[in-house]
Design an enzyme around this catalytic site. Structure first.
Site, PDB file in Angstrom:
ATOM      1  N   HIS A 150       0.865  -1.177   0.000  1.00 18.70           N
ATOM      2  CA  HIS A 150       0.000   0.000   0.000  1.00 18.70           C
ATOM      3  C   HIS A 150       0.912   1.242   0.000  1.00 18.70           C
ATOM      4  O   HIS A 150       2.028   1.183   0.525  1.00 18.70           O
ATOM      5  CB  HIS A 150      -0.835  -0.051   1.288  1.00 18.70           C
ATOM      6  CG  HIS A 150      -1.917   0.972   1.397  1.00 18.70           C
ATOM      7  ND1 HIS A 150      -1.668   2.282   1.718  1.00 18.70           N
ATOM      8  CD2 HIS A 150      -3.260   0.874   1.243  1.00 18.70           C
ATOM      9  CE1 HIS A 150      -2.809   2.945   1.758  1.00 18.70           C
ATOM     10  NE2 HIS A 150      -3.799   2.112   1.472  1.00 18.70           N
ATOM     11  N   LYS A 171     -10.419  -0.416  10.615  1.00 16.32           N
ATOM     12  CA  LYS A 171     -10.755  -1.552   9.750  1.00 16.32           C
ATOM     13  C   LYS A 171     -11.200  -2.757  10.579  1.00 16.32           C
ATOM     14  O   LYS A 171     -11.593  -3.779  10.043  1.00 16.32           O
ATOM     15  CB  LYS A 171      -9.548  -1.933   8.887  1.00 16.32           C
ATOM     16  CG  LYS A 171      -9.148  -0.853   7.876  1.00 16.32           C
ATOM     17  CD  LYS A 171      -7.995  -1.341   7.022  1.00 16.32           C
ATOM     18  CE  LYS A 171      -7.201  -0.216   6.381  1.00 16.32           C
ATOM     19  NZ  LYS A 171      -7.934   0.502   5.340  1.00 16.32           N
TER      20      LYS A 171
END
Lengths: 150, 409
Positions: free
Chosen positions: B124, B227
């Site tokens: 990422h 998350k």
């Protein structure tokens, strides 16, 4: 929020331009070239114009992205050939008005195929897709006139 | 293993119980952020309505309560990841800040020109750009572990890639763009053999796998609360105590000092020397509540549920002509992320069409432009599943893809 109709977005004409874009390719003898991208979603186009005597005499683009961004730039290029810089600026203004929901702009015959994109105004997150080509056009006109468009 | 009652779990998430564009919401953008259970929202509300005060500085009752709640949450999260010591858990804004803390707080003092940092092509951007910034300031060389066609790391040449010049390996636990579960134990062992430290970006790993930082053996583990049922704006860096103690603070301010003089200051003990300024107290407390929620369900049960959903989803989308699914074929190597393309429909168009049916997916490069480049695509659409998703959600998603095909052929 009201639920917009998908059919108002994905009109056949849009899908046709997406699959078989007009004026796609490299332009020989361009006088101005603008690369414009939407970093959030990855849509991008490179717009090439040949401008002679204050008028657009040829236009081509290359790009990749969603159906809305690519169809919009294809439709835009259809309307640009032979336009004076003032007329091109006015076309960009009219299209932007249509994207902001202006109903009279959506009926303006000067916009040609671009009117098929009127439904995009009901999908706020997709308006930036439709404006990518005109953003590039406005930047190209600005570079050509040194920022003195009117 | 006892699986949980999914409907009972869904009932605890207020945001799941709504209509979007006239249809019941199907939320499949969990790799971006999860929805929040009532228990977490209640704890956050209770903190602000009853205990709100600043931490570690007041003598009064509310400050005592706020400090206790904040530090209890630290102990809870530290125990949950099996840390040896809760002082090894530094609160941050999230994974991104945790990685930046390591890049600046550890990297600037331990990385010199010509030293090498090994990354992977699937990272990422939050585990790439901090190393770009560090490289610009130190002259460090960045090297990469490549990806195979199934989105797995190619480790055959790890021995050549890792040398005595390698100072750090920074690698994701689970890929947000492909769903790949990386064999991080093998990478950690190989990195330690050449004396390099290892940072694991656990933003997705902590969500889907039971994490034991001591068994894993990494040196830094970074993760976010939002998350995994917690609020946004809170996350943590776990690092070995000896490493944290040797590190300089990366931000200065209140809370992180011992004594302040005109020309210098001395630092508080770990972890406080890395927590300058008033922290996200409510966020930390609510993240503790998220850990309670997940512990009650059990991470093994959550992982088993997600695997079952993913197995069903892969089978259902496998029936669709013209679909291209990215990531590993084996369920043993992938988590609940389904990255895909469908015919010549652009991912944005797929997402708009699904949204009109009340189905939330992500479209774009997923902050992983190197992955997109590796597979020669500009973007993908991504459905990511979580503990509250059902086979009915998958069916609605597949029906939505049928509408995409109807429009784009």
């Amino acid at each position: 929020m009201e639920t917009p109709n998908l059919n108002s977005l994905y009109q056949q004409l849009i899908l046709e331009h997406y699959r078989a874009p007009k004026n796609k390719g490299e332009l020989d003898g361009s006088t101005v070239e603008v690369h414009m991208a939407n970093p959030v979603c990855g849509d991008e186009i490179r717009l090439q114009l040949r401008i002679e005597d204050e008028a657009i005499t040829d236009v081509k683009f290359v790009g990749q992205g969603c159906s809305i961004s690519q169809a919009a730039v294809s439709m835009m290029t259809q309307k640009l050939n032979g336009k004076s810089l003032d007329e091109a600026t006015s076309l960009a203004r009219r299209f932007t008005e249509m994207m902001h929901g202006d109903a009279s702009a959506a009926k303006d015959r000067d916009l040609g195929d671009l009117r098929a994109l009127a439904g995009v105004s009901k999908f706020p997150v997709r308006v930036k897709c439709a404006l990518l080509g005109f953003d590039a056009l406005q930047e190209a006109l600005k570079q050509t006139t040194g920022g003195e468009t009117h | 293993m006892t699986l949980f009652d999914v409907q009972a779990v869904r009932d605890q998430f207020p945001a799941l119980n709504q209509q979007v564009h006239g249809r019941p919401l199907v939320y499949l953008d969990n790799a971006a952020t999860s929805q929040k259970p009532r228990a977490v929202l209640d704890v956050q509300e209770a903190y602000y309505t009853q205990d709100n005060a600043n931490v570690h500085r007041g003598i009064h009752e509310l400050s005592r309560r706020a400090t206790e709640a904040y530090e209890d949450a630290r102990i809870k999260v530290a125990r949950w990841i099996k840390a040896a010591d809760s002082a090894e858990l530094v609160w941050t804004r999230g994974t991104t800040e945790a990685i930046n803390l390591v890049a600046m707080g550890w990297g600037l003092d331990n990385i010199s020109e010509g030293d090498e940092i090994v990354l992977t092509e699937m990272e990422h951007h939050s585990n790439l750009v901090p190393w770009h910034l560090l490289s610009r300031r130190t002259g460090a060389v960045l090297r990469y572990i490549d990806l195979d066609d199934q989105g797995r790391l190619i480790l055959d040449n790890l021995d050549e890639l890792l040398t005595e010049r390698t100072k750090l390996v920074a690698c994701g636990h689970v890929s947000n763009a492909l769903g790949t579960i990386n064999p991080v134990e093998r990478i950690i062992e190989a990195a330690h053999a050449v004396g390099a430290l290892v940072l694991i970006d656990g933003a997705q790993g902590i969500v889907h796998l039971p994490v034991d930082v001591q068994a894993l053996g990494a040196d830094f583990y970074c993760f976010s609360g939002h998350k995994m049922c917690g609020p946004t704006g809170i996350g943590a860096l776990w690092a070995r105590r000896s490493i944290l103690e040797a590190m300089e603070p990366w931000q200065g301010g209140g809370e992180m000092i011992r004594f302040v003089h005109k020309d210098h200051s001395t630092w508080a003990e770990v972890p406080h020397k890395f927590e300058a300024g008033t922290p996200n107290i409510a966020g930390a407390v609510a993240m503790g509540a998220a850990v309670d929620f997940l512990s009650d369900l059990g991470m093994e049960a959550i992982a088993a549920h997600e695997r079952a959903i993913m197995e069903y989803a892969l089978a259902r989308v496998g029936e669709i002509a013209g679909i291209r699914v990215f990531g590993p074929e084996s369920l043993d190597e992938r988590s609940a992320v389904l990255s895909f393309l469908l015919g010549d429909a652009h991912p944005h168009d797929i997402s708009t069409i699904l949204d009109s049916e009340g189905i939330a997916v992500r479209a774009g490069h997923h902050c992983a432009q190197l992955v997109m480049k590796r597979y020669g695509v500009a973007a993908t659409a991504r459905a990511s599943f979580y503990l509250y998703n059902t086979t009915e959600d998958v069916d609605r998603f597949v029906d939505g893809l049928g509408i995409v095909k109807g429009i784009f052929g």
